[in-house]
Write a protein that holds these residues in place. Sequence first.
Motif, PDB file in Angstrom:
ATOM      1  N   SER A  91       6.200 -24.135  -1.963  1.00  6.36           N
ATOM      2  CA  SER A  91       5.627 -23.072  -1.126  1.00  6.36           C
ATOM      3  C   SER A  91       5.210 -21.863  -1.941  1.00  6.36           C
ATOM      4  O   SER A  91       4.434 -21.030  -1.455  1.00  6.36           O
ATOM      5  N   HIS A  92       5.737 -21.740  -3.156  1.00  6.55           N
ATOM      6  CA  HIS A  92       5.463 -20.548  -3.967  1.00  6.55           C
ATOM      7  C   HIS A  92       4.798 -20.890  -5.300  1.00  6.55           C
ATOM      8  O   HIS A  92       4.809 -20.073  -6.221  1.00  6.55           O
TER       9      HIS A  92
ATOM     10  N   MET B  19      25.901  12.228 -10.142  1.00  7.94           N
ATOM     11  CA  MET B  19      24.568  11.706  -9.845  1.00  7.94           C
ATOM     12  C   MET B  19      24.684  10.629  -8.774  1.00  7.94           C
ATOM     13  O   MET B  19      25.482   9.714  -8.896  1.00  7.94           O
ATOM     14  N   SER B  20      23.902  10.768  -7.698  1.00  2.00           N
ATOM     15  CA  SER B  20      23.952   9.784  -6.628  1.00  2.00           C
ATOM     16  C   SER B  20      23.045   8.606  -6.960  1.00  2.00           C
ATOM     17  O   SER B  20      22.126   8.715  -7.772  1.00  2.00           O
ATOM     18  N   LEU B  21      23.310   7.486  -6.303  1.00  2.00           N
ATOM     19  CA  LEU B  21      22.540   6.279  -6.532  1.00  2.00           C
ATOM     20  C   LEU B  21      21.144   6.427  -5.942  1.00  2.00           C
ATOM     21  O   LEU B  21      20.979   6.895  -4.815  1.00  2.00           O
ATOM     22  N   GLU B  22      20.149   6.001  -6.688  1.00  2.00           N
ATOM     23  CA  GLU B  22      18.769   6.060  -6.223  1.00  2.00           C
ATOM     24  C   GLU B  22      18.580   5.172  -4.997  1.00  2.00           C
ATOM     25  O   GLU B  22      19.194   4.108  -4.881  1.00  2.00           O
ATOM     26  N   ALA B  23      17.736   5.622  -4.068  1.00  2.00           N
ATOM     27  CA  ALA B  23      17.444   4.821  -2.883  1.00  2.00           C
ATOM     28  C   ALA B  23      16.799   3.508  -3.291  1.00  2.00           C
ATOM     29  O   ALA B  23      16.070   3.428  -4.292  1.00  2.00           O
ATOM     30  N   PHE B  24      17.069   2.454  -2.513  1.00  2.00           N
ATOM     31  CA  PHE B  24      16.501   1.146  -2.802  1.00  2.00           C
ATOM     32  C   PHE B  24      15.065   1.124  -2.303  1.00  2.00           C
ATOM     33  O   PHE B  24      14.799   1.202  -1.104  1.00  2.00           O
ATOM     34  N   HIS B  25      14.124   1.020  -3.244  1.00  2.00           N
ATOM     35  CA  HIS B  25      12.709   1.095  -2.916  1.00  2.00           C
ATOM     36  C   HIS B  25      12.209  -0.214  -2.314  1.00  2.00           C
ATOM     37  O   HIS B  25      12.801  -1.272  -2.509  1.00  2.00           O
ATOM     38  N   HIS B  26      11.084  -0.128  -1.639  1.00  2.00           N
ATOM     39  CA  HIS B  26      10.484  -1.318  -1.043  1.00  2.00           C
ATOM     40  C   HIS B  26       9.813  -2.159  -2.127  1.00  2.00           C
ATOM     41  O   HIS B  26       9.183  -1.635  -3.052  1.00  2.00           O
ATOM     42  N   SER B  27       9.949  -3.463  -2.026  1.00  2.00           N
ATOM     43  CA  SER B  27       9.168  -4.387  -2.854  1.00  2.00           C
ATOM     44  C   SER B  27       8.790  -5.576  -1.993  1.00  2.00           C
ATOM     45  O   SER B  27       9.442  -5.859  -0.982  1.00  2.00           O
ATOM     46  N   GLU B  28       7.773  -6.282  -2.394  1.00  2.00           N
ATOM     47  CA  GLU B  28       7.396  -7.488  -1.669  1.00  2.00           C
ATOM     48  C   GLU B  28       8.391  -8.585  -2.015  1.00  2.00           C
ATOM     49  O   GLU B  28       8.605  -8.887  -3.189  1.00  2.00           O
ATOM     50  N   PRO B  29       9.047  -9.177  -1.005  1.00  2.00           N
ATOM     51  CA  PRO B  29      10.052 -10.208  -1.301  1.00  2.00           C
ATOM     52  C   PRO B  29       9.480 -11.343  -2.145  1.00  2.00           C
ATOM     53  O   PRO B  29       8.340 -11.782  -1.955  1.00  2.00           O
TER      54      PRO B  29
ATOM     55  N   VAL C 218       3.881  -6.733 -11.743  1.00  2.00           N
ATOM     56  CA  VAL C 218       4.396  -7.463 -10.590  1.00  2.00           C
ATOM     57  C   VAL C 218       3.550  -8.730 -10.391  1.00  2.00           C
ATOM     58  O   VAL C 218       2.323  -8.666 -10.308  1.00  2.00           O
ATOM     59  N   CYS C 219       4.238  -9.883 -10.335  1.00  2.00           N
ATOM     60  CA  CYS C 219       3.552 -11.178 -10.200  1.00  2.00           C
ATOM     61  C   CYS C 219       4.024 -11.876  -8.924  1.00  2.00           C
ATOM     62  O   CYS C 219       5.142 -11.663  -8.465  1.00  2.00           O
ATOM     63  N   HIS C 220       3.175 -12.757  -8.407  1.00  2.00           N
ATOM     64  CA  HIS C 220       3.513 -13.488  -7.188  1.00  2.00           C
ATOM     65  C   HIS C 220       3.922 -14.934  -7.457  1.00  2.00           C
ATOM     66  O   HIS C 220       4.398 -15.609  -6.544  1.00  2.00           O
ATOM     67  N   SER C 221       3.731 -15.404  -8.652  1.00  2.00           N
ATOM     68  CA  SER C 221       4.038 -16.796  -8.960  1.00  2.00           C
ATOM     69  C   SER C 221       4.332 -16.938 -10.445  1.00  2.00           C
ATOM     70  O   SER C 221       3.987 -16.066 -11.255  1.00  2.00           O
ATOM     71  N   SER C 222       4.951 -18.072 -10.795  1.00  2.00           N
ATOM     72  CA  SER C 222       5.225 -18.330 -12.207  1.00  2.00           C
ATOM     73  C   SER C 222       3.939 -18.536 -12.991  1.00  2.00           C
ATOM     74  O   SER C 222       3.870 -18.209 -14.185  1.00  2.00           O
ATOM     75  N   SER C 223       2.901 -19.046 -12.349  1.00  2.00           N
ATOM     76  CA  SER C 223       1.628 -19.216 -13.057  1.00  2.00           C
ATOM     77  C   SER C 223       1.004 -17.857 -13.371  1.00  2.00           C
ATOM     78  O   SER C 223       0.387 -17.669 -14.429  1.00  2.00           O
ATOM     79  N   GLU C 224       1.184 -16.883 -12.474  1.00  2.00           N
ATOM     80  CA  GLU C 224       0.697 -15.536 -12.760  1.00  2.00           C
ATOM     81  C   GLU C 224       1.515 -14.904 -13.883  1.00  2.00           C
ATOM     82  O   GLU C 224       0.975 -14.206 -14.749  1.00  2.00           O
ATOM     83  N   VAL C 225       2.830 -15.162 -13.880  1.00  2.00           N
ATOM     84  CA  VAL C 225       3.660 -14.717 -15.004  1.00  2.00           C
ATOM     85  C   VAL C 225       3.130 -15.280 -16.312  1.00  2.00           C
ATOM     86  O   VAL C 225       2.958 -14.553 -17.305  1.00  2.00           O
TER      87      VAL C 225
END
Length: 374
Positions: free
Chosen positions: A324-325, A1-11, A65-72
């Motif tokens: 900043s985040h 089994m080959s390794l799955e491609a690395f998908h895009h995510s928002e940094p 998927v969250c953008h900040s710790s407050s959203e978490v």
Amino acid sequence: MSLEAFHHSEPLTLGVELELQLVNTHDYDLAPYAEDMLRLMHKTPLPGSVVPEMTNSMIEISTGVCHSSSEVLGQLTQIRDALVKSADKLNIAVVGGGTHPFQQWHERRIYDKPRFQELSQLYGYLSKQFTIFGQHVHIGCPDADAALLMLHRMSRYIPHCIALSASSPYVQGQDTAFDSARLNSVFAFPLSGRAPCVLTWSEFEQYFDKMTHTGVVKSMKDFYWDIRPKPEYGTIEIRVFDTPLTIERAAALAGFVQSLAAWFLAEQPFTPCEDDYLVYTYNRFQACRFGLDAVYVDPATGAHMPLREHILQTLDHIARHAGSHGASGALHILRGETALGQNDARWLRERQREEQLLAEVSRQAALRFRGQPL
């Protein structure tokens, strides 16, 4: 089994998973209610997911998927409140913490799911001893090579993550003298520990191909590393955190990871190398054993210093990126408790010294998880 491609995510986006204890409200021992909890929870629309774990007294919740710790924190609050409501219907409670303080592993039952049954056949009693509870934090990466660089940079701060989250001093009714005894159970698995120090995705693919060729590994799930890449999500996953006693601390730890990662991406502060790992296992042990009172050995200089001091320096260093985040509040929580030498392991020990009854400690921990004042 080959390794799955690395998908895009928002940094720098975040995802958080929490493994949680289900206990009865008679003696606060673990209770086999995972299936009933899942049935009730599936009736409530929520962010993220609620799924079974290895044994039937555990469940795992996760955010979207969250953008900040407050959203978490916002998403965890919604899920927590629904969990508490469902648990009340079943006359059970939900508790954080990296271990249940007095459950007996031989009484556990493997959840009826094919992968869990396969793991039970492979690992024997270790599967039931894997009734331990961790927090996993995913952090979005720009691309596959950046993910590996971030993974190995983050490895220098694994002791910090362990000490800040440590909440598993008790096992089988005994004080282990460890702040995080949970990780001793993880380390028993043959594919645990650290990832190989490769810095490009092509090299990692070669490593993965060699491992699958041996027949030992079939997918990335077979690696129990402290940090592992998750190509299907476009993230790296930090796996050393004990589950905190409160969702507020879980969100704060996610903010800490995001702030570190933002520093790494913005400044590329150092180039990881194999020599970074000369003291990795020692630093990891120190943090598990002594928590915030551990000694930290700087991989770059060999200098020894109190881990608590290095955590405080790190929090100050990444404060600008935290701002900043939206993670300044998260770091403020961690800074204040670190300065006092306070983590969840210390709270549990203080409650036990006062109550002299671990069942009462678990009852109070259940109240803390639901956000109810003691």
